[in-house]
Every structure is written in structure tokens, then in C-alpha cells.
Design a protein around this motif. Structure first.
Motif, PDB file in Angstrom:
ATOM      1  N   VAL A  21       0.887  -1.013   0.042  1.00  0.00           N
ATOM      2  CA  VAL A  21       0.138   0.044  -0.040  1.00  0.00           C
ATOM      3  C   VAL A  21       1.181   1.211  -0.229  1.00  0.00           C
ATOM      4  O   VAL A  21       1.874   1.343   0.705  1.00  0.00           O
ATOM      5  CB  VAL A  21      -0.865   0.026   1.266  1.00  0.00           C
ATOM      6  CG1 VAL A  21      -1.551   1.263   1.433  1.00  0.00           C
ATOM      7  CG2 VAL A  21      -1.875  -1.243   0.921  1.00  0.00           C
ATOM      8  N   LEU A  38      -1.578   5.964   0.357  1.00  0.00           N
ATOM      9  CA  LEU A  38      -2.947   5.895   0.067  1.00  0.00           C
ATOM     10  C   LEU A  38      -3.696   6.952   0.712  1.00  0.00           C
ATOM     11  O   LEU A  38      -3.525   7.382   1.808  1.00  0.00           O
ATOM     12  CB  LEU A  38      -3.389   4.582   1.021  1.00  0.00           C
ATOM     13  CG  LEU A  38      -4.773   4.116   0.433  1.00  0.00           C
ATOM     14  CD1 LEU A  38      -4.608   3.669  -1.056  1.00  0.00           C
ATOM     15  CD2 LEU A  38      -5.076   2.898   1.309  1.00  0.00           C
ATOM     16  N   LYS A  93      -7.758   9.379   1.142  1.00  0.00           N
ATOM     17  CA  LYS A  93      -9.155   9.363   1.060  1.00  0.00           C
ATOM     18  C   LYS A  93      -9.810  10.400   1.729  1.00  0.00           C
ATOM     19  O   LYS A  93      -9.379  10.716   2.797  1.00  0.00           O
ATOM     20  CB  LYS A  93      -9.732   8.131   1.522  1.00  0.00           C
ATOM     21  CG  LYS A  93     -11.306   8.032   1.362  1.00  0.00           C
ATOM     22  CD  LYS A  93     -11.786   8.000   0.065  1.00  0.00           C
ATOM     23  CE  LYS A  93     -13.139   7.789  -0.136  1.00  0.00           C
ATOM     24  NZ  LYS A  93     -13.589   7.579  -1.697  1.00  0.00           N
ATOM     25  N   VAL A 136      -7.671   9.608   5.378  1.00  0.00           N
ATOM     26  CA  VAL A 136      -6.703   8.874   5.093  1.00  0.00           C
ATOM     27  C   VAL A 136      -5.492   9.583   4.333  1.00  0.00           C
ATOM     28  O   VAL A 136      -6.037   9.957   3.387  1.00  0.00           O
ATOM     29  CB  VAL A 136      -6.874   7.570   4.434  1.00  0.00           C
ATOM     30  CG1 VAL A 136      -5.202   6.979   4.363  1.00  0.00           C
ATOM     31  CG2 VAL A 136      -7.593   6.667   5.462  1.00  0.00           C
ATOM     32  N   VAL A 195      -1.030   7.153   3.641  1.00  0.00           N
ATOM     33  CA  VAL A 195      -0.520   5.898   4.189  1.00  0.00           C
ATOM     34  C   VAL A 195       0.178   4.969   3.279  1.00  0.00           C
ATOM     35  O   VAL A 195      -0.329   4.593   2.155  1.00  0.00           O
ATOM     36  CB  VAL A 195      -1.699   5.293   4.919  1.00  0.00           C
ATOM     37  CG1 VAL A 195      -1.390   3.951   5.588  1.00  0.00           C
ATOM     38  CG2 VAL A 195      -2.412   6.338   6.102  1.00  0.00           C
ATOM     39  N   GLY A 227      -8.963   6.398  11.119  1.00  0.00           N
ATOM     40  CA  GLY A 227      -8.627   6.179   9.733  1.00  0.00           C
ATOM     41  C   GLY A 227      -8.423   4.594   9.267  1.00  0.00           C
ATOM     42  O   GLY A 227      -8.486   3.988   8.232  1.00  0.00           O
ATOM     43  N   LYS A 228      -8.623   3.768  10.587  1.00  0.00           N
ATOM     44  CA  LYS A 228      -8.290   2.328  10.377  1.00  0.00           C
ATOM     45  C   LYS A 228      -9.378   1.924   9.168  1.00  0.00           C
ATOM     46  O   LYS A 228      -9.246   1.075   8.413  1.00  0.00           O
ATOM     47  CB  LYS A 228      -8.653   1.772  11.719  1.00  0.00           C
ATOM     48  CG  LYS A 228      -7.670   2.144  12.758  1.00  0.00           C
ATOM     49  CD  LYS A 228      -7.743   1.515  13.738  1.00  0.00           C
ATOM     50  CE  LYS A 228      -8.908   1.311  14.418  1.00  0.00           C
ATOM     51  NZ  LYS A 228      -9.698   2.442  15.246  1.00  0.00           N
ATOM     52  N   THR A 273     -11.438   3.069   7.280  1.00  0.00           N
ATOM     53  CA  THR A 273     -11.376   3.860   5.963  1.00  0.00           C
ATOM     54  C   THR A 273     -10.355   2.961   5.192  1.00  0.00           C
ATOM     55  O   THR A 273     -10.581   2.620   3.965  1.00  0.00           O
ATOM     56  CB  THR A 273     -11.156   5.098   5.776  1.00  0.00           C
ATOM     57  OG1 THR A 273     -12.454   5.668   6.649  1.00  0.00           O
ATOM     58  CG2 THR A 273     -10.849   5.708   4.402  1.00  0.00           C
ATOM     59  N   THR A 274      -9.178   2.925   6.041  1.00  0.00           N
ATOM     60  CA  THR A 274      -7.872   2.175   5.179  1.00  0.00           C
ATOM     61  C   THR A 274      -8.205   0.715   4.705  1.00  0.00           C
ATOM     62  O   THR A 274      -7.903   0.484   3.762  1.00  0.00           O
ATOM     63  CB  THR A 274      -6.751   2.290   6.064  1.00  0.00           C
ATOM     64  OG1 THR A 274      -6.294   3.768   6.194  1.00  0.00           O
ATOM     65  CG2 THR A 274      -5.588   1.383   5.555  1.00  0.00           C
ATOM     66  N   ALA A 295     -10.158   4.534  -3.299  1.00  0.00           N
ATOM     67  CA  ALA A 295      -9.093   5.620  -2.992  1.00  0.00           C
ATOM     68  C   ALA A 295      -9.080   6.686  -3.854  1.00  0.00           C
ATOM     69  O   ALA A 295      -9.470   6.776  -4.936  1.00  0.00           O
ATOM     70  CB  ALA A 295      -7.817   4.803  -2.854  1.00  0.00           C
ATOM     71  N   LEU A 302      -2.190   4.350  13.071  1.00  0.00           N
ATOM     72  CA  LEU A 302      -2.885   5.418  12.650  1.00  0.00           C
ATOM     73  C   LEU A 302      -3.283   6.600  13.784  1.00  0.00           C
ATOM     74  O   LEU A 302      -3.848   5.774  14.760  1.00  0.00           O
ATOM     75  CB  LEU A 302      -3.894   5.022  11.743  1.00  0.00           C
ATOM     76  CG  LEU A 302      -3.479   4.167  10.327  1.00  0.00           C
ATOM     77  CD1 LEU A 302      -4.818   4.071   9.633  1.00  0.00           C
ATOM     78  CD2 LEU A 302      -2.212   4.453   9.756  1.00  0.00           C
ATOM     79  N   GLY A 337      -5.660   9.905  10.511  1.00  0.00           N
ATOM     80  CA  GLY A 337      -5.469   9.468   9.143  1.00  0.00           C
ATOM     81  C   GLY A 337      -4.039   9.349   8.778  1.00  0.00           C
ATOM     82  O   GLY A 337      -3.887   9.120   7.538  1.00  0.00           O
TER      83      GLY A 337
END
Length: 255
Positions: free
Chosen positions: A6, A9, A11, A19, A22, A41-42, A44-45, A55, A218, A221
């Protein structure tokens, strides 16, 4: 060598940055825990990796294949399994039938009548149930199972498409301490046997520190720390941001 990568990233939801740049990776045979306070942001990620959210920026690759922009079904076909915070099974079907249905889906086969599907890969389904300790309950409907057993069935379902990566969203939510440890010990065993990569979110710090190989943290975000359980436990910034002044992981884990 990493399986999941990743990179940067990002958002947004309106003016809110959920996010922000990340980046992390997960290797085969590794359990990586994604933790952070509420609003970090957990989710969402996690949901961007699974394709439930698109994304806005960045890249997600699995074994070099780009996943960014794919739908959950397409990502599943690339070799990504998932379990959910609230276990998802067909309550009216038996344990065996639930796993058979997952195998049917993995094979892209459709059956107009369950009668025609009843014998589909029964041996393979039973083998999966043996791996998660549920073979003895194969003929019971999922509606009568204890919740910890339902979670085991869900794990067997997630393994039906022979995933390379397993995403686990709050895998021990709603479970008693003994059940939590049994499920995660089983997951660890399967990871080693199959060479799976696992990314999981979890609120139970006892589970995180007992079973994760590495953690990423996190806050607002952004990725603020990553490392082994020991490194994260002793990280002053993580303790300050995640738990607040004067609290430690040990106190939180045993609260």
C-alpha cells in the motif's frame, strides 16, 4: 518479499481528510495489525484495501497486481479473503453447506436448486472444516452454533478461494477471552501452514500484542508508527496519541 503493498493511500470525505498518505506492506506468513484510536482512519484504510471504498490517491498492489479501483468481488478473485466484525453466514444452512456455497462461488458455478449443489466438493468442504476445528458440527445449522463457532465457520468460508491475503475486520469482536485466544491461535497456525498474509484490525490489545508480528498505528488519518509489538508498546508517541497522557498499553490491555 512483500505480498501486499500500500503506497501513499489517501481518502477524503468532503473537507475531511480520512486517510493521508498511508503506506505499508504485508509479507506472506505475517500477521499485521492495524490499530489506532476512534477516527484514526483504520476502517477507511481497511475498506479501501478490500475495494468497498475507492481510494482518492495512492496504490494498492497484491503480488504486483494493481487492486486500486477494483470492486470487492474482483479483489476476492485475485486471492483476497475476508472476515467481518459481525460474522456473515447463512443461518438456515448447515455448517457444511455454508462452506460448499463458498466453494461453488470460488468455482464460478451456479446451481438453480440446492439439491443439485449438495454434493459439490463435499470432501474439500470437510477438509476446510477440519482445519478450523468444525468437522464434528458439519451437519448442524449455523443458527444453533455458539458465536465463537460461527466465527470459525466464517474463517473456513474465507479460506474457500485459497486466498493469498486474508483481511480480518475485528475478528474477535463479541467473543469471550478464551474464544478470542483460540480463534487467533488457530489463525496463526493457518498463516504458518498456508503462508498467508493477514491484515487485521482489532480493539482488544491483548489479542494484538499476543498474535501480531508487526503493528501499524494510525492517528488522524496518518501513519505515526510501525514496528514489532515490543517497539509499539514502548513508543511514547503511540502511548500519548492512542491512550492519552499517563496510560500505557499494559493498563489498556488488561482493563
Amino acid at each position: 518479499m512483500s505480498l501486499l503493498n500500500v503506497t501513499n493511500l489517501g481518502k477524503r470525505f468532503g473537507g475531511n481528510v480520512a486517510v493521508d498518505g498511508v503506506s505499508f506492506s504485508v509479507a506472506p506468513g505475517e500477521l499485521l495489525a492495524l490499530i489506532g484510536p476512534n477516527g484514526a482512519g483504520k476502517s477507511t484504510t481497511f475498506n479501501m484495501v478490500n475495494g468497498q471504498l475507492a481510494a482518492d490517491s495512492g496504490s494498492i498492489t497484491l503480488a504486483g497486481q494493481e487492486l486500486t479501483g477494483l470492486k470487492p468481488r474482483q479483489i476476492w478473485k485475485q486471492g483476497v479473503g475476508r472476515t467481518f466484525q459481525i460474522a456473515e453466514t447463512f443461518a438456515s444452512l448447515t455448517v457444511l453447506e455454508n462452506v460448499q456455497m463458498a466453494l461453488i462461488s470460488a468455482d464460478n458455478r451456479l446451481f438453480s436448486l440446492w439439491r443439485r449443489a449438495a454434493d459439490h466438493k463435499a470432501d474439500e468442504a470437510m477438509d476446510l472444516l477440519r482445519q478450523v476445528g468444525m468437522a464434528a458440527q458439519a451437519d448442524r445449522p449455523c443458527s444453533v452454533l455458539a458465536y465463537g463457532d460461527v466465527k470459525r465457520v466464517e474463517l473456513a468460508i474465507a479460506l474457500a478461494n485459497r486466498p493469498k491475503l486474508l483481511l480480518m475486520d475485528e475478528p474477535t469482536a463479541g467473543m469471550a477471552p478464551k474464544e478470542r485466544n483460540e480463534l487467533m491461535a488457530l489463525t496463526k497456525q493457518l498463516v504458518l501452514q498456508r503462508g498467508l498474509a493477514v491484515l487485521f484490525t482489532e480493539h482488544s490489545m491483548d489479542v494484538v500484542f499476543a498474535y501480531a508480528d508487526r503493528l501499524i498505528v494510525l492517528a488522524r488519518g496518518r501513519l505515526i508508527a510501525e514496528g514489532t509489538p515490543a517497539e509499539i508498546r514502548d513508543n511514547p508517541q503511540v502511548q500519548a496519541v492512542y491512550f492519552g497522557t499517563g496510560k500505557t498499553f499494559e493498563k489498556k490491555a488488561h482493563a
